[in-house]
Each structure stands twice: as structure tokens, then as C-alpha cells.
Design an enzyme around this catalytic site. Structure first.
Site, mmCIF file in Angstrom:
data_model
loop_
_atom_site.group_PDB
_atom_site.id
_atom_site.type_symbol
_atom_site.label_atom_id
_atom_site.label_comp_id
_atom_site.label_asym_id
_atom_site.label_seq_id
_atom_site.Cartn_x
_atom_site.Cartn_y
_atom_site.Cartn_z
ATOM 1 C CE LYS A 21 7.367 -20.854 3.804
ATOM 2 N NZ LYS A 21 5.927 -20.845 3.603
ATOM 3 C CB THR A 24 6.095 -20.135 -0.755
ATOM 4 O OG1 THR A 24 5.849 -18.781 -0.370
ATOM 5 C CG2 THR A 24 6.474 -20.193 -2.232
ATOM 6 C CD GLU A 74 3.023 -21.774 3.602
ATOM 7 O OE1 GLU A 74 4.039 -21.474 4.258
ATOM 8 O OE2 GLU A 74 2.700 -21.193 2.552
#
Length: 103
Positions: A21, A24, A74
Site C-alpha cells: 500500500k 492513501t 492501495e
């Protein structure tokens, strides 16, 4: 104890630490982060510190302009990403992408 600068749901901690990841997506309340910022990261649930990240880029996005690349960054599918963002930020359409790397 030093406060955390940004928090993530605990379910994302392992993906962040493993580098799966790398972005954000946040609402306007967290649109102030800038490239080069070094941030202490905590878990949303208990604010426990778990890493430090550096912001590598920022941009804006809407639900309609989310792409497969955003979803990949993500570590989820595009359908999952749209659902997660809509669940976290109901009724909102304008968002801020924060790209980062763990330090």
C-alpha cells in the site's frame, strides 16, 4: 510520547509495512500534507505508532476518476477501493491522494 501525524485503519498496517500500500486517499481535512513531509504513522483504532513515512507526491481525485493504478497502489481492486472510500467518506466526491514510502 510524540503524537502521530496520520492514522490508518489497523487492517492496512501489514500492507503499508510490506510496501503493498503506497497511497492513501483522504478528504479535505487531510489535504495539507506536502511532498517531502515525514510523518509518524499510527493505527486509527488505538493511535499506536507503527512506522514513519515520507510523502512522495500529492494529487487530487474524484470517485469518478479513480483508476486501476490507484487501486493497485492501495492493494485492492478498483471496485473495492471505490466502496472503501464511499464507506469512509459518505456523500463526498473530491479527495486527496497522498503517495508515500516507508522510511
Amino acid at each position: 510520547m510524540q503524537p502521530n501525524d496520520i492514522t490508518f485503519f489497523q487492517r492496512f498496517q501489514d500492507d503499508i509495512l510490506a510496501g503493498r500500500k503506497t497511497i492513501t486517499i483522504r478528504d479535505e481535512s487531510e489535504s495539507h500534507f506536502k511532498t517531502g513531509d515525514v510523518l509518524r504513522v499510527g493505527r486509527f483504532e488505538d493511535d499506536g505508532y507503527f512506522c514513519t513515512i515520507e510523502v512522495t507526491a500529492t494529487s487530487t481525485v474524484t470517485l469518478d476518476t479513480l483508476t486501476e493504478k490507484h487501486a493497485e497502489q492501495e492493494n485492492m481492486t478498483l471496485t473495492e477501493l471505490i466502496k472503501v472510500i464511499a464507506d469512509i467518506y459518505p456523500g463526498q466526491t473530491q479527495f486527496y491522494v497522498i503517495e508515500f514510502k516507508c522510511l
